[in-house]
Design a protein around this motif. Structure first.
Motif, PDB file in Angstrom:
ATOM      1  N   SER A 111       0.832  -1.207   0.000  1.00  0.00           N
ATOM      2  CA  SER A 111       0.000   0.000   0.000  1.00  0.00           C
ATOM      3  C   SER A 111       0.865   1.255   0.000  1.00  0.00           C
ATOM      4  CB  SER A 111      -0.922   0.009   1.223  1.00  0.00           C
ATOM      5  OG  SER A 111      -1.839  -1.065   1.148  1.00  0.00           O
ATOM      6  N   LEU A 112       0.493   2.208  -0.863  1.00  0.00           N
ATOM      7  CA  LEU A 112       1.230   3.463  -0.992  1.00  0.00           C
ATOM      8  C   LEU A 112       0.557   4.609  -0.252  1.00  0.00           C
ATOM      9  CD1 LEU A 112       2.007   3.257  -4.826  1.00  0.00           C
ATOM     10  CD2 LEU A 112       3.518   2.625  -2.936  1.00  0.00           C
ATOM     11  N   LEU A 113      -0.765   4.686  -0.369  1.00  0.00           N
ATOM     12  CA  LEU A 113      -1.503   5.745   0.313  1.00  0.00           C
ATOM     13  C   LEU A 113      -2.942   5.302   0.512  1.00  0.00           C
ATOM     14  CD1 LEU A 113      -3.262   7.163  -2.164  1.00  0.00           C
ATOM     15  CD2 LEU A 113      -1.095   8.272  -2.621  1.00  0.00           C
ATOM     16  N   THR A 114      -3.667   6.061   1.336  1.00  0.00           N
ATOM     17  CA  THR A 114      -5.048   5.739   1.660  1.00  0.00           C
ATOM     18  C   THR A 114      -5.954   6.885   1.214  1.00  0.00           C
ATOM     19  OG1 THR A 114      -4.314   4.505   3.606  1.00  0.00           O
ATOM     20  CG2 THR A 114      -6.643   5.066   3.490  1.00  0.00           C
ATOM     21  N   LEU A 115      -7.026   6.528   0.504  1.00  0.00           N
ATOM     22  CA  LEU A 115      -8.024   7.496   0.064  1.00  0.00           C
ATOM     23  C   LEU A 115      -9.297   7.302   0.880  1.00  0.00           C
ATOM     24  CD1 LEU A 115      -7.710   7.102  -3.817  1.00  0.00           C
ATOM     25  CD2 LEU A 115      -6.408   8.621  -2.322  1.00  0.00           C
ATOM     26  N   GLU A 116     -10.056   8.366   1.036  1.00  0.00           N
ATOM     27  CA  GLU A 116     -11.326   8.260   1.738  1.00  0.00           C
ATOM     28  C   GLU A 116     -12.377   9.070   1.018  1.00  0.00           C
ATOM     29  OE1 GLU A 116     -12.421   8.151   6.301  1.00  0.00           O
ATOM     30  OE2 GLU A 116     -12.090  10.206   5.643  1.00  0.00           O
ATOM     31  N   SER A 117     -13.446   8.371   0.597  1.00  0.00           N
ATOM     32  CA  SER A 117     -14.612   9.031   0.035  1.00  0.00           C
ATOM     33  C   SER A 117     -15.690   9.045   1.106  1.00  0.00           C
ATOM     34  CB  SER A 117     -15.092   8.279  -1.212  1.00  0.00           C
ATOM     35  OG  SER A 117     -15.662   7.042  -0.824  1.00  0.00           O
ATOM     36  N   ASP A 118     -16.905   9.494   0.744  1.00  0.00           N
ATOM     37  CA  ASP A 118     -17.990   9.466   1.719  1.00  0.00           C
ATOM     38  C   ASP A 118     -18.570   8.068   1.858  1.00  0.00           C
ATOM     39  OD1 ASP A 118     -19.136   9.301  -0.753  1.00  0.00           O
ATOM     40  OD2 ASP A 118     -20.744  10.721  -0.362  1.00  0.00           O
ATOM     41  N   LYS A 119     -18.050   7.092   1.087  1.00  0.00           N
ATOM     42  CA  LYS A 119     -18.602   5.745   1.136  1.00  0.00           C
ATOM     43  C   LYS A 119     -17.588   4.687   1.520  1.00  0.00           C
ATOM     44  CE  LYS A 119     -22.072   6.733  -2.392  1.00  0.00           C
ATOM     45  NZ  LYS A 119     -22.606   6.378  -3.717  1.00  0.00           N
ATOM     46  N   ALA A 120     -16.291   4.970   1.405  1.00  0.00           N
ATOM     47  CA  ALA A 120     -15.309   3.920   1.651  1.00  0.00           C
ATOM     48  C   ALA A 120     -13.940   4.505   1.919  1.00  0.00           C
ATOM     49  CB  ALA A 120     -15.228   2.962   0.457  1.00  0.00           C
ATOM     50  N   THR A 121     -13.131   3.738   2.621  1.00  0.00           N
ATOM     51  CA  THR A 121     -11.715   4.015   2.750  1.00  0.00           C
ATOM     52  C   THR A 121     -10.985   2.945   1.964  1.00  0.00           C
ATOM     53  OG1 THR A 121     -12.015   4.941   4.946  1.00  0.00           O
ATOM     54  CG2 THR A 121      -9.801   4.257   4.371  1.00  0.00           C
ATOM     55  N   MET A 122     -10.047   3.332   1.103  1.00  0.00           N
ATOM     56  CA  MET A 122      -9.377   2.354   0.251  1.00  0.00           C
ATOM     57  C   MET A 122      -7.893   2.673   0.151  1.00  0.00           C
ATOM     58  SD  MET A 122     -11.062   3.753  -3.289  1.00  0.00           S
ATOM     59  CE  MET A 122     -12.439   4.502  -2.413  1.00  0.00           C
ATOM     60  N   GLU A 123      -7.083   1.627   0.042  1.00  0.00           N
ATOM     61  CA  GLU A 123      -5.647   1.782  -0.094  1.00  0.00           C
ATOM     62  C   GLU A 123      -5.238   1.558  -1.549  1.00  0.00           C
ATOM     63  OE1 GLU A 123      -3.675  -0.746   2.695  1.00  0.00           O
ATOM     64  OE2 GLU A 123      -4.360   0.402   4.443  1.00  0.00           O
ATOM     65  N   ILE A 124      -4.282   2.354  -2.022  1.00  0.00           N
ATOM     66  CA  ILE A 124      -3.782   2.233  -3.388  1.00  0.00           C
ATOM     67  C   ILE A 124      -2.490   1.423  -3.335  1.00  0.00           C
ATOM     68  CG2 ILE A 124      -2.956   3.472  -5.417  1.00  0.00           C
ATOM     69  CD1 ILE A 124      -5.924   3.861  -4.787  1.00  0.00           C
ATOM     70  N   PRO A 125      -2.445   0.246  -3.982  1.00  0.00           N
ATOM     71  CA  PRO A 125      -1.257  -0.598  -3.936  1.00  0.00           C
ATOM     72  C   PRO A 125      -0.233  -0.233  -5.010  1.00  0.00           C
ATOM     73  CG  PRO A 125      -3.033  -1.764  -5.026  1.00  0.00           C
ATOM     74  CD  PRO A 125      -3.584  -0.421  -4.634  1.00  0.00           C
ATOM     75  N   SER A 126       1.011  -0.645  -4.796  1.00  0.00           N
ATOM     76  CA  SER A 126       2.081  -0.364  -5.744  1.00  0.00           C
ATOM     77  C   SER A 126       2.014  -1.323  -6.924  1.00  0.00           C
ATOM     78  CB  SER A 126       3.443  -0.491  -5.057  1.00  0.00           C
ATOM     79  OG  SER A 126       4.481  -0.351  -6.001  1.00  0.00           O
ATOM     80  N   PRO A 127       2.189  -0.827  -8.166  1.00  0.00           N
ATOM     81  CA  PRO A 127       2.156  -1.711  -9.332  1.00  0.00           C
ATOM     82  C   PRO A 127       3.470  -2.455  -9.540  1.00  0.00           C
ATOM     83  CG  PRO A 127       2.516   0.543 -10.039  1.00  0.00           C
ATOM     84  CD  PRO A 127       2.330   0.599  -8.545  1.00  0.00           C
ATOM     85  N   HIS A 128       4.538  -2.055  -8.830  1.00  0.00           N
ATOM     86  CA  HIS A 128       5.842  -2.676  -8.977  1.00  0.00           C
ATOM     87  C   HIS A 128       6.554  -2.697  -7.634  1.00  0.00           C
ATOM     88  CE1 HIS A 128       5.682  -2.605 -13.360  1.00  0.00           C
ATOM     89  NE2 HIS A 128       5.409  -1.311 -13.339  1.00  0.00           N
ATOM     90  N   SER A 129       7.586  -3.517  -7.552  1.00  0.00           N
ATOM     91  CA  SER A 129       8.556  -3.393  -6.474  1.00  0.00           C
ATOM     92  C   SER A 129       9.600  -2.372  -6.903  1.00  0.00           C
ATOM     93  CB  SER A 129       9.240  -4.737  -6.201  1.00  0.00           C
ATOM     94  OG  SER A 129       8.305  -5.712  -5.817  1.00  0.00           O
ATOM     95  N   GLU A 181      14.115   8.754 -19.449  1.00  0.00           N
ATOM     96  CA  GLU A 181      13.004   7.913 -19.912  1.00  0.00           C
ATOM     97  C   GLU A 181      12.056   7.649 -18.753  1.00  0.00           C
ATOM     98  OE1 GLU A 181      12.176   3.497 -21.832  1.00  0.00           O
ATOM     99  OE2 GLU A 181      14.170   4.071 -21.188  1.00  0.00           O
ATOM    100  N   VAL A 182      10.779   7.934 -18.939  1.00  0.00           N
ATOM    101  CA  VAL A 182       9.795   7.736 -17.884  1.00  0.00           C
ATOM    102  C   VAL A 182       8.596   7.003 -18.469  1.00  0.00           C
ATOM    103  CG1 VAL A 182       8.219   8.863 -16.280  1.00  0.00           C
ATOM    104  CG2 VAL A 182      10.497   9.811 -16.634  1.00  0.00           C
ATOM    105  N   GLU A 183       8.197   5.948 -17.785  1.00  0.00           N
ATOM    106  CA  GLU A 183       7.024   5.181 -18.210  1.00  0.00           C
ATOM    107  C   GLU A 183       5.881   5.485 -17.248  1.00  0.00           C
ATOM    108  OE1 GLU A 183       5.606   0.519 -18.603  1.00  0.00           O
ATOM    109  OE2 GLU A 183       7.503   1.054 -17.661  1.00  0.00           O
ATOM    110  N   THR A 184       4.669   5.605 -17.792  1.00  0.00           N
ATOM    111  CA  THR A 184       3.493   5.852 -16.963  1.00  0.00           C
ATOM    112  C   THR A 184       2.793   4.536 -16.686  1.00  0.00           C
ATOM    113  OG1 THR A 184       3.194   8.061 -17.862  1.00  0.00           O
ATOM    114  CG2 THR A 184       1.279   7.031 -16.837  1.00  0.00           C
ATOM    115  N   VAL A 185       2.607   4.218 -15.398  1.00  0.00           N
ATOM    116  CA  VAL A 185       1.991   2.959 -14.992  1.00  0.00           C
ATOM    117  C   VAL A 185       0.838   3.251 -14.053  1.00  0.00           C
ATOM    118  CG1 VAL A 185       2.330   0.796 -13.754  1.00  0.00           C
ATOM    119  CG2 VAL A 185       4.144   1.667 -15.210  1.00  0.00           C
ATOM    120  N   GLN A 186      -0.318   2.659 -14.326  1.00  0.00           N
ATOM    121  CA  GLN A 186      -1.460   2.845 -13.441  1.00  0.00           C
ATOM    122  C   GLN A 186      -1.405   1.796 -12.345  1.00  0.00           C
ATOM    123  OE1 GLN A 186      -5.513   2.136 -14.910  1.00  0.00           O
ATOM    124  NE2 GLN A 186      -5.994   4.178 -14.171  1.00  0.00           N
TER     125      GLN A 186
END
Length: 448
Positions: free
Chosen positions: A36-54, A100-105
């Motif tokens: 997990s990289l960071l935590t988001l909070e909406s009015d309906k849920a708290t969710m963690e954003i995971p890393s796409p790579h090591s 060189e920079v790659e964009t990863v979701q």
């Protein structure tokens, strides 16, 4: 040396702006795949954003308090070369060229706390403003201009849920750290100060009940409500106050339907599906919604028009350890009974494991709440606005039914249909349950 990538916010459901409440990594930290990289909070849920790579966090592009949406950049990550991705899949990353920079979701977020069901989670009509609870005097949530308060992430989340500006509070913890008790004391003091303004409040804001010291009568234990119950409670209260409810009771003869279901259980088992009554209920409800589209409509925010949905998404209440949630099954009218049964099993398992995403509970047109597995003969479910109707189902029982010559034992299913009387008249409510009972009594009618 690995390739430098921009990590983006993934699909987080139907949200244009979600607040960052915690950043779990720092520049220079090494992270693993799915960490997990960071935590988001909406009015309906708290969710963690995971890393796409090591790899190593090279630069943070956001801070706590920022609002983000799908596709926004959150950090720059130097991914490790040859990192493992999935089971046995090797990702070989060549050294990058200069700059060189790659964009990863990032992968889809993982909710920390599941949101409430459409009958349990708050849904706002278009243009409706968020209601903060409890009601407080004017200026209560205005900024005090005292800089960043000293408080833990859990205390900050607690303050946000109550609409409290931490900059107005003097902390009692070490180094003036703000504690939950400080927030509670601040709210009580502010409410006492605001009693004189009670007459100016909205008529839907009920006065608070008297504070009772229950410990005077015996031993007590206070347990805080979890997030799901807090959010669903506020939503249900709003629905009960703003929707003029009527509940129509009826019974459906499901003797033949239950016999047919029993003959199909073995075929369902071969497909690893548990065939319950619910998929048949959903198909019958979908057919009834086609027949009577006002039950599939929504009232506009200004109350001047009806919005008729051309799709049929049905929410099904699921009992979980943290409270009731209502995930939504989409396009019910276009799916077979076995497919619906499989989707119900999958979404119910996600709900009980606390892994529902915000999108799993959005877009419902009509809800079904079944208590048949527990008991009861009837109940009055609360309409999950902006939907205009909800079906309650209780436990079926064998009853003697007169066939014109003698009494026959028939399996009868109690139905409780609550609806918004601004949209649906009583006569239409009876027509809906009568038609639904006919469909359940002879499923061949679903083919007509």
């Amino acid at each position: 040396m690995g390739k430098t990538t921009d990590v983006l916010i993934p699909d987080i459901g139907d949200f244009d702006s979600v607040e960052i409440i915690e950043i779990l990594v720092s520049e220079g930290d090494r992270v693993t795949l799915e960490e997990s990289l960071l935590t988001l909070e909406s009015d309906k849920a708290t969710m963690e954003i995971p890393s796409p790579h090591s790899g190593e966090v090279k630069r943070l592009l956001v801070k706590v308090g920022d609002h983000v949406k799908e596709g926004d950049k959150i950090l720059v990550l130097e991914a490790e070369s040859g990192e493992q991705k999935g089971e046995g899949e090797q990702v070989s990353t060549p050294p990058p060229a200069a700059e060189e920079v790659e964009t990863v979701q990032a992968p889809a977020p993982t909710p920390n706390e599941t949101p409430a069901s459409a009958s349990e989670q708050p849904q706002r009509l278009p243009g409706e403003k968020e209601t903060r609870i409890p009601p407080v005097p004017a200026g209560f949530i205005e900024s005090g201009g005292q800089g960043t308060p000293h408080a833990s992430p859990s205390v900050r989340r607690f303050a946000r849920e109550l609409g409290v500006d931490l900059s107005l509070i003097k902390g009692s913890g070490p180094k003036d750290r703000i504690l939950k008790e400080d927030i509670q004391r601040f709210i009580k003091r502010s409410l006492r100060q605001g009693e004189g303004a009670a007459a100016a409040r909205s008529p839907f804001e009920m006065p608070a009940g008297p504070e009772v010291d229950y410990s005077r009568f015996g031993e007590v234990e206070a347990t805080a409500l979890n997030r799901i119950r807090k959010i669903s409670g506020a939503h249900l209260h709003r629905c009960w106050l703003t929707v003029p409810h009527v509940t129509q009771f009826d019974e459906a003869d499901i003797t033949d339907l239950e016999a047919f279901r029993q003959t199909q259980k073995e075929a369902a088992s071969r497909q690893s599906v548990r065939l319950t009554l619910m998929p048949f209920l959903m198909k019958a409800v979908a057919a009834a919604l086609h027949r009577m589209p006002m039950f599939n409509a929504a009232l506009s925010a200004d109350g001047e028009s009806l919005i008729y949905r051309k799709y049929i998404h049905i929410g099904v209440a699921v009992d979980t350890p943290n409270g009731l949630v209502v995930p939504v099954i989409r396009d019910v009218d276009q799916k077979g009974v076995f497919q619906l049964a499989a989707e119900l099993m999958s979404i119910s398992e996600k709900a009980r494991a606390g892994k529902l995403a915000p999108g799993d509970m959005q877009g419902g047109c009509f809800s079904i709440s079944s208590l048949g597995g527990i008991g009861g003969t009837a109940f009055t479910p609360i309409v999950n606005a902006p939907e205009v109707a909800i079906l309650g189902v209780s436990r079926s029982s064998l009853q003697p039914v007169w066939d014109g010559e003698t009494f026959q034992p028939r399996l009868m299913l109690p139905l409780s249909l609550s609806y918004d009387h601004r949209v649906i008249d009583g006569a239409d409510g009876v027509r809906f349950t009568t038609h639904l009972s006919s469909l359940l009594g002879d499923i061949r009618h679903l083919l007509l």
